[in-house]
Design an enzyme around this catalytic site. Structure first.
Site, PDB file in Angstrom:
ATOM      1  N   GLU A   1     -10.373   5.052   6.743  1.00  0.00           N
ATOM      2  CA  GLU A   1      -8.966   5.437   6.811  1.00  0.00           C
ATOM      3  C   GLU A   1      -8.612   6.760   6.127  1.00  0.00           C
ATOM      4  O   GLU A   1      -7.769   7.497   6.637  1.00  0.00           O
ATOM      5  CB  GLU A   1      -8.089   4.339   6.182  1.00  0.00           C
ATOM      6  CG  GLU A   1      -8.103   3.027   6.911  1.00  0.00           C
ATOM      7  CD  GLU A   1      -7.480   1.941   6.057  1.00  0.00           C
ATOM      8  OE1 GLU A   1      -8.123   1.474   5.109  1.00  0.00           O
ATOM      9  OE2 GLU A   1      -6.324   1.577   6.330  1.00  0.00           O
TER      10      GLU A   1
ATOM     11  N   ARG B   1       0.825  -1.207   0.000  1.00  0.00           N
ATOM     12  CA  ARG B   1       0.000   0.000   0.000  1.00  0.00           C
ATOM     13  C   ARG B   1       0.860   1.257   0.000  1.00  0.00           C
ATOM     14  O   ARG B   1       0.485   2.292  -0.546  1.00  0.00           O
ATOM     15  CB  ARG B   1      -1.002   0.010   1.164  1.00  0.00           C
ATOM     16  CG  ARG B   1      -2.097   1.059   0.995  1.00  0.00           C
ATOM     17  CD  ARG B   1      -3.256   0.886   1.968  1.00  0.00           C
ATOM     18  NE  ARG B   1      -4.228  -0.095   1.527  1.00  0.00           N
ATOM     19  CZ  ARG B   1      -5.268   0.165   0.715  1.00  0.00           C
ATOM     20  NH1 ARG B   1      -5.473   1.394   0.267  1.00  0.00           N
ATOM     21  NH2 ARG B   1      -6.080  -0.781   0.360  1.00  0.00           N
TER      22      ARG B   1
HETATM   23  N1  MTE Z   1     -13.156   3.992  13.889  1.00  0.00           N
HETATM   24  C1  MTE Z   1     -13.235   3.654  15.194  1.00  0.00           C
HETATM   25  N2  MTE Z   1     -14.056   4.336  15.983  1.00  0.00           N
HETATM   26  N3  MTE Z   1     -12.489   2.633  15.712  1.00  0.00           N
HETATM   27  C2  MTE Z   1     -11.610   1.918  14.926  1.00  0.00           C
HETATM   28  O1  MTE Z   1     -10.945   0.998  15.414  1.00  0.00           O
HETATM   29  N4  MTE Z   1     -10.621   1.631  12.682  1.00  0.00           N
HETATM   30  C3  MTE Z   1     -10.293   2.299  11.423  1.00  0.00           C
HETATM   31  C4  MTE Z   1     -11.556   2.901  10.797  1.00  0.00           C
HETATM   32  N5  MTE Z   1     -12.281   3.662  11.756  1.00  0.00           N
HETATM   33  C5  MTE Z   1     -11.498   2.271  13.544  1.00  0.00           C
HETATM   34  C6  MTE Z   1     -12.328   3.317  13.069  1.00  0.00           C
HETATM   35  C7  MTE Z   1      -9.672   1.422  10.445  1.00  0.00           C
HETATM   36  S1  MTE Z   1      -8.014   1.153  10.554  1.00  0.00           S
HETATM   37  C8  MTE Z   1     -10.369   0.847   9.420  1.00  0.00           C
HETATM   38  S2  MTE Z   1      -9.610  -0.096   8.247  1.00  0.00           S
HETATM   39  C9  MTE Z   1     -11.820   1.048   9.278  1.00  0.00           C
HETATM   40  O2  MTE Z   1     -12.371   1.825  10.333  1.00  0.00           O
HETATM   41  C10 MTE Z   1     -12.498  -0.322   9.246  1.00  0.00           C
HETATM   42  O3  MTE Z   1     -13.871  -0.239   9.213  1.00  0.00           O
HETATM   43  P1  MTE Z   1     -14.706  -0.043   7.851  1.00  0.00           P
HETATM   44  O4  MTE Z   1     -14.082  -0.942   6.841  1.00  0.00           O
HETATM   45  O5  MTE Z   1     -16.060  -0.431   8.218  1.00  0.00           O
HETATM   46  O6  MTE Z   1     -14.551   1.394   7.485  1.00  0.00           O
HETATM   47 MO1  MOS Z   2      -7.380  -0.699   8.965  1.00  0.00          MO
HETATM   48  S1  MOS Z   2      -5.397  -0.301   9.192  1.00  0.00           S
HETATM   49  O1  MOS Z   2      -7.116  -1.415   7.385  1.00  0.00           O
HETATM   50  O2  MOS Z   2      -7.538  -2.055  10.010  1.00  0.00           O
END
Ligand code: MTE
Ligand code: MOS
Length: 750
Positions: free
Chosen positions: A706, A304
């Site tokens: 992200e 990535r």
């Molecule tokens: N938001 C909260 N509140 N807590 C989390 O641990 N993880 C992040 C993001 N937002 C996270 C978060 C990460 S690293 C990712 S990859 C995505 O949420 C994963 O969830 P999604 O694929 O449903 O967006």
């Molecule tokens: Mo998010 S770093 O892809 O869990």
């Protein structure tokens, strides 16, 4: 619509791993971690620990019933160190006892002697010594070698980037108990239940169908529980399997901080070539990823980094190489952005360097090179529905950034010891797992006889609000109230072979699987409704828990329809399977179409630096973001706010410090500073760019987890700009995070 979890969270009723009522006779485990970063174990004596009342067992690699192996991508990581240790905090054994207190006490009584070796903590040193986790990879487009001669300006530089502690509020943990006939149930705070199941299967030496992994929700994961939860779950499961008793293992914060991997620190060199009108013609960079002692997810993260190394820009000639270096730090792992932020910080540094040397505003170089429709990414994908230019210009207009800059210039000319700075960060982030085969998901839907609906998918709720989005999808498509939809825990016996919830694609993949399951159920129910009401299936709609035909009420309720369907022996259960179409990637050529779509946006960040103390305040964060057609603007805004602050933390305050022996010094919250409510931006504005949203995003609502993290990069350059206006001798350097100590040295350094 509000997040369905918000009331539970604020009243403390939401259930996390540590809230699960424990069974009678539950034992507790505590981990013995290495106290050297590199060495050999020469003496290991558990006799004193075993004498302690309440200690059931000390479990080491010798007790493993299957394989001592937890490596996900590469098989290079033991669950417990056998004879050698490769990082400070590396698990060697667990003590299992009748209470957590006794288990910890037992760990302190285990006597270990090491033959200490000199650790390698610097990735460049590792690369020179040939210590690589996997062979290096290179992305290229055009030819940089043939282009340098055509460049009017060429600049070079080096970049350092620190790691980042995840600091999920809930630490790593697992609770495992044998049920019967060798079947074992495991609760784990994990983003990847299938990874946990597979790892346990391997370590225990039992097939996957005898292991059930269940996850209600996480108190945050941020990538830190994509892979690293598996080892801790395997420890609890192994103890439960050996002792045939329930075993719980929840890491104390201090253990979590020192034993788990973090965001990867990177070191990099760049060379950038521009034309007379500031078009970037060539860009070459080499990055050294500090992978830690085992591969973990480093190979995927390195990928990535490659994908995002040209940021939001079109550059016709590139050559980017990443070395994944093996060092004696805990294996570094996924963290929001997944290597993307590091790739982007280097290109932004190169542009800032060029701007400084040329004496022009950074924004002029940024703007001149933004991606346009049909531009080719260095990995072969053609950019579509590009709106980064629009985001950049809208941010400038809407937030009157020219005026803000001149206000800042005025302020700086009138104030000696307070200086302000502004910087912009344009964003382009690819959505999909870069490993194409992971882009699949399933959803299992039951409609019960009373018309209520149960949904299980492979996605993990970790605070990002994905369960609310799923409930909205079911409620909208079925025309029933949200109170009639239950999103269940993520469970490997209900939904199997799941990809981790990561790459921001949890909602897209699992939401689309849910849409497929619901469509099939709706089609069956429409046939039944047509039969009952004497109309055609195409005329039927489900609205407000009623069946309509041609837009008119039929008097048939949703509940009655479901009951009738059941009497007619129509199946009220469906399993939807989704696999993202159109994406592929050929690793032998490093070209393809890896992303379903890209997310775009621009952030402007303004700061004020206190030039006596070196401290700073984040004044304004002003964002234009492309959400597509957001399914839940409130949740999406929450994701932007959280991600931006986390990104600013990485770029400014958060500094991981290791001593020369590879021991983490910043191992508690007194020494590892994260943004708190006082540090958070004084104003944060985020406006949506109105776009239709891509077909491949669920309900055309773009992934949001992200991407906004990377807006935080602007804070680094905003502070740098403020320093420049105080100290004319300061030569901008690129050494993230920009801590107050570093600011102070740059304010007064030459
Ligand atoms: N938001 C909260 N509140 N807590 C989390 O641990 N993880 C992040 C993001 N937002 C996270 C978060 C990460 S690293 C990712 S990859 C995505 O949420 C994963 O969830 P999604 O694929 O449903 O967006
Ligand atoms: Mo998010 S770093 O892809 O869990």
């Amino acid at each position: 619509m509000k997040n369905i979890d918000s009331i539970g969270h604020v009243t403390g009723k939401s259930v996390y791993l540590d809230d699960i009522p424990t069974l009678r006779g539950t034992l507790h485990a505590s981990i013995l971690g290495s106290t050297v970063a590199s060495g050999k174990i020469v003496r290991f004596d558990t006799s004193k620990a075993l004498e302690l009342e309440g200690v059931e067992r000390i479990i080491t690699y010798n007790d493993i019933t299957g394989e001592n192996q937890i490596g996900g991508i590469i098989e290079d990581e033991p669950l417990f160190a056998d004879h050698e240790v490769h990082f400070h905090g590396q698990p060697i054994a667990i003590a299992v006892a009748t209470s957590e207190f006794i288990a910890r006490k037992a760990v302190s009584l285990i006597e270990v002697e090491y033959e200490e070796h000199t650790p390698v903590v610097n990735p460049r040193e590792a690369q020179q010594k040939g210590l690589l986790l996997i062979p290096p990879r290179t992305f290229k487009m055009g030819s940089v070698d043939e282009t340098w001669a055509k460049c009017k300006y060429i600049f070079e530089g080096s970049v350092e980037m620190g790691g980042q502690e995840h600091l999920y509020i809930e630490t790593q943990g697992s609770y495992a108990y044998p049920i019967e006939n060798g079947y074992i149930k495991v609760h784990s705070s994990t983003q990847g239940p299938t990874a946990v199941q597979k790892t346990i299967s391997r370590v225990l030496g039992i097939p996957m169908h005898l292991i059930e992994v269940d996850v209600v929700r996480l108190g945050g994961g941020f990538g830190g529980k994509e892979d690293q939860a598996s080892g801790f779950a395997a420890m609890a499961a192994l103890a439960a399997h050996i002792l045939q008793k329930p075993v719980k293992l929840v890491l104390p914060r201090h253990d979590d901080m020192r034993m788990t991997g973090k965001r990867h620190p990177y070191s990099a060199d760049f060379r950038i070539g521009l034309s007379a009108d500031y078009k970037i013609l060539a860009y070459q960079t080499t990055l050294y990823q500090n992978g830690g002692a085992a591969a973990d997810l480093s190979p995927a993260i390195m990928e990535r980094t490659l994908f995002h190394s040209t940021g939001a820009y079109f550059i016709p000639n590139t050559q980017v190489t990443v070395y994944s270096c093996k060092t004696n730090l805990p294996p570094n792992t996924a963290f929001r952005g997944f290597g993307g932020p590091q790739g982007m910080f280097v290109i932004e540094s190169a542009i800032a360097k060029a701007a400084n040397e040329l004496g022009v505003p950074t924004t002029s170089i940024q703007e001149a090179n933004l991606l346009k429709e049909k531009d080719e990414f260095q990995y072969g994908q053609i950019a579509e529905n590009v709106n980064i230019g629009e985001c950049f210009r809208t941010a400038s207009d809407k937030y009157e950034l020219k005026k803000l800059q001149s206000d800042i210039d005025n302020f700086n000319s009138q104030n000696k010891y307070q200086k302000r700075g502004l910087a912009l960060m344009p964003l382009c982030f690819g959505i999909s797992f870069t490993n194409t085969s992971m882009n699949q998901a399933r959803a299992l839907v039951h409609i019960y006889q009373d018309g209520s609906v149960s949904v299980s998918t492979g996605v993990i709720e970790m605070g990002q609000g994905v369960n609310t989005k799923l409930a909205q999808i079911a409620s909208q498509m079925l025309g029933i109230g949200i109170d009639k939809v239950k999103i269940h825990s993520t469970n490997t016996s209900r939904v199997a072979n799941t990809s981790p919830t990561a790459a921001s694609s949890g909602a897209d993949l699992n939401g689309n699987a849910l849409v497929i399951a619901l469509k099939a159920l709706i089609a069956r129910l429409k046939d039944v409704a047509a039969e009952i009401t004497g109309s055609k299936a195409e005329q039927i709609e489900f609205v407000n828990e009623e069946v309509t035909a041609n837009g008119k009420s039929t008097g048939l309720s949703w509940k009655k329809l479901v009951q009738t369907a059941h009497f007619k022996r129509v199946c009220l259960t469906e399993n939807g399977h989704y696999a993202t179409p159109t994406i592929f990637f050929d690793k032998t050529k490093e070209k393809g179409h890896p992303f379903a779509y890209h997310v775009y946006g621009t952030a402007a960040i303004a700061v004020t630096v206190d030039c006596i103390r070196g401290t700073y305040v984040i004044d304004d964060v002003l964002i234009i973001h492309d959400f597509g057609n957001s399914i839940n603007p409130t949740i999406d805004l929450g994701q932007v706010e959280g991600a931006v602050v986390q990104g600013i933390g990485w770029a400014t305050l958060e500094e991981l410090a290791y001593n020369e022996k590879g021991k983490l010094l910043s191992n508690s919250l007194s020494t590892y500073k994260v943004p708190d409510i006082y540090f958070a931006p004084k104003t944060l504005k985020c406006e949506a760019l109105n776009t239709k949203g891509p077909e491949l995003a669920v309900f055309k609502s773009k992934a949001v987890g992200e991407p906004p993290f990377m807006y935080g990069i602007a804070a680094y350059f905003a502070i740098q700009n403020a320093i420049k206006s105080f100290n004319a001798n300061y030569k901008p350097d690129f050494d993230l995070p920009m801590t107050p100590e570093k600011v102070l040295m740059r304010l007064y350094g030459g």
